[in-house]
Scaffold this active site. Structure first.
Site, short mmCIF file in Angstrom:
data_model
loop_
_atom_site.label_atom_id
_atom_site.label_comp_id
_atom_site.label_asym_id
_atom_site.label_seq_id
_atom_site.Cartn_x
_atom_site.Cartn_y
_atom_site.Cartn_z
N TYR A 150 0.83 -1.19 0.00
CA TYR A 150 0.00 0.00 0.00
C TYR A 150 0.87 1.26 0.00
O TYR A 150 2.08 1.19 0.20
CB TYR A 150 -0.90 -0.02 1.22
CG TYR A 150 -0.17 -0.47 2.45
CD1 TYR A 150 0.80 0.33 3.03
CD2 TYR A 150 -0.43 -1.72 3.02
CE1 TYR A 150 1.48 -0.06 4.14
CE2 TYR A 150 0.26 -2.14 4.14
CZ TYR A 150 1.21 -1.29 4.70
OH TYR A 150 1.89 -1.70 5.79
N SER A 191 6.61 2.15 12.67
CA SER A 191 6.20 0.80 12.29
C SER A 191 4.68 0.78 12.15
O SER A 191 4.01 1.76 12.43
CB SER A 191 6.63 -0.20 13.37
OG SER A 191 5.76 -0.06 14.47
N LYS A 192 4.19 -0.37 11.74
CA LYS A 192 2.74 -0.51 11.55
C LYS A 192 1.98 -0.16 12.81
O LYS A 192 0.94 0.47 12.78
CB LYS A 192 2.40 -1.96 11.18
CG LYS A 192 2.19 -2.13 9.71
CD LYS A 192 1.60 -3.49 9.45
CE LYS A 192 1.44 -3.68 7.96
NZ LYS A 192 0.99 -4.99 7.60
N ARG A 193 2.54 -0.59 13.93
CA ARG A 193 1.86 -0.35 15.21
C ARG A 193 1.67 1.13 15.52
O ARG A 193 0.73 1.54 16.17
CB ARG A 193 2.68 -0.98 16.34
CG ARG A 193 2.24 -2.35 16.73
CD ARG A 193 2.31 -2.54 18.24
NE ARG A 193 3.51 -1.98 18.82
CZ ARG A 193 4.65 -2.63 19.00
NH1 ARG A 193 4.73 -3.88 18.64
NH2 ARG A 193 5.67 -2.05 19.55
#
Ligand code: GLU
Length: 464
Positions: free
Chosen positions: A13, A239-241
């Site tokens: 994405y 990060s994703k978190r």
């Protein structure tokens, strides 16, 4: 004319960091009346996907970032790259290297044992013998072996790279003929007329290699701005978190494009201490020379604060349209203006706004026990019944103030404080203690629904 670009590799994405450099590039082109191009770097057939390329375009559309001209897909440009590879070979600026994988591994091994930098040793650079059989060669460029390459960076200043430390004759075409990243980036930037490249500083170490390509092909080297990374509150790479997710996930969470773009423009760029920037202001004020030299910190509260600001300032009919994505159909609701005027002051996201709406429009299915305990003591039921009776006597109930008057009347007649009516009424209407003003809630629900909820609550609490 300033010509910039965004050149994502469609491996997944579009994420926040990529979007930020895209925004910077877009704004700088717009500020100068220049061009902003989009190039999809989809040469890695194993890792790239059409779906990922489309996700990037969708995100651009949602955010209202318009690229100029046609979108360039690198996967459609093999012929162009082949032409330049041939030119470099013909001019003796590149050469075929027949080193086998085993030989390369052995060289690496020895270099590692000697604690040397692992690099290609140039053994085919001046080779004019008979090529070994059965090996498809890679093509390497003749990189300078000594001296320095200076990247004149608009953010970092002049960054000097020693040729012998960073360059070997790097591969520009693999054995299957496919060109490599550092070659195609330079060719495309040159052919697209890109003269200002704004990108993440994770690409800084590629830049000297790209400069080698520009020079070998006689192209002008663009101006570079390498933007420091975005860090989380702990100073680590996002990060994703921490929210480094798909840009479209922000849409699903109920963020407005204006808020996200405003948030991103301030990540690593500033203009005095101004926090709120409309798109027009960004286009007027953004200048890459003001990009910060240090990493910026991602701060969710700031994003929420900006989003709340933009929701508050969004016209109600726009909100009605946006709320459709959150299963909220308000088009037909005759009190939608009152409702949205009251709630949009309080919501941090569209999702939160939709939840607040549901909490008002759907009758409570249960009553928060703590709230009930607090609200339904002494003569609360009597107060509610008096209020219901008074409400029934009034013919014209439309606006919040109409309901407020009825509450006032009961309070005065019974000689009680406002809390004595407000608390049980709030529990009766909403099932809990929080929420917007009760006069607003009742005006939205209308007298029938208000009375029905009061009756139900009286019944439920009378049994206690
Ligand atoms: N395609 C590269 C990437 O997505 C960017 C190349 C560039 O901006 O020069 O990381």
């Amino acid at each position: 004319m300033v010509v910039t670009r965004f050149a994502p590799s469609p491996t997944g994405y579009l994420h926040i960091g990529g979007l930020r450099t895209a925004l910077f590039s877009y704004l700088w082109a717009r500020r100068n009346g220049g061009k902003f191009y989009l190039r999809i770097e989809d040469t890695d057939k194993k890792r790239n996907s059409q779906a990922a390329a489309e996700a990037i375009l969708n995100a651009f559309e949602w955010l209202g970032l318009e690229a100029d001209g046609e979108i360039v897909y690198q996967s459609e440009r093999d012929d162009i790259y082949a032409k330049y590879i041939k030119q470099l070979l013909d001019e003796g600026k590149a050469y075929k290297c027949y080193m086998s994988k085993e030989e390369l591994d052995a060289l690496r091994q020895t270099q590692m044992e000697n604690k040397e930098r692992t690099m290609y040793d140039g053994r085919y650079r001046d080779f004019d013998g008979t090529p070994p059989e059965g090996i498809e060669p890679v093509i390497r460029i003749k990189a300078p072996q000594t001296g320095e390459i200076i990247v004149h960076d608009g953010v970092k200043g002049d960054v000097s790279f020693q040729a012998e430390d960073i360059l070997d004759d790097f591969v520009i075409a693999r054995a299957d003929g496919s060109p490599t990243y550092n070659l195609v980036v330079a060719i495309d930037d040159a052919l697209m007329g890109i003269n200002e490249v704004i990108r993440g500083d994770d690409h800084l170490s590629n830049t000297p290699k790209q400069i080698v390509v520009y020079e070998a092909l006689g192209f002008d080297v663009p101006k570079f701005y390498h933007v420091p990374m975005i860090h989380n509150a702990q100073g680590k790479k996002l990060s994703k978190r921490d929210g480094a997710t798909d840009v479209m996930a922000y849409k699903d969470m109920g963020y407005l494009p204006e808020a996200l773009l405003n948030f991103l423009v301030r990540l690593g760029w500033s203009h005095g201490d101004q926090e709120i920037f409309s798109m027009d202001e960004m286009k007027e004020l953004f200048d890459p020379k003001d990009i910060n030299k240090s990493a910026s910190i991602y701060n969710t509260e700031k994003l929420d604060w900006l989003n709340a600001h933009y929701i508050k300032n969004t016209p109600n009919d726009t909100l009605v349209a946006l709320l459709k994505d959150f299963d909220m159909k308000l088009e037909e609701h005759d009190k939608k203006e009152i409702l949205l005027d009251a709630l949009k002051e309080r919501a941090k996201t569209l999702k939160e706004l939709a939840n607040m709406l549901v909490e008002i429009l759907d009758a409570p299915t249960q009553y928060d026990p703590k709230a009930s305990k607090k609200a339904f003591k002494s003569n609360a039921i009597e107060v509610l019944e008096r209020f219901a009776n008074s409400l029934e006597e009034v013919q014209e109930l439309h606006l919040p103030v109409d309901y407020h008057h009825v509450m006032e009347k009961v309070v005065n007649e019974m000689e009680i404080g406002f809390g004595k009516i407000g608390n049980p009424l709030r529990v009766a209407l909403l099932g809990k203690m929080s929420g917007p003003g009760l006069d607003v809630v009742m005006a939205v629900l209308g007298p029938d629904e208000t009375l029905a909820r009061i009756a139900k609550a009286v019944l439920a609490h009378a049994q206690d």
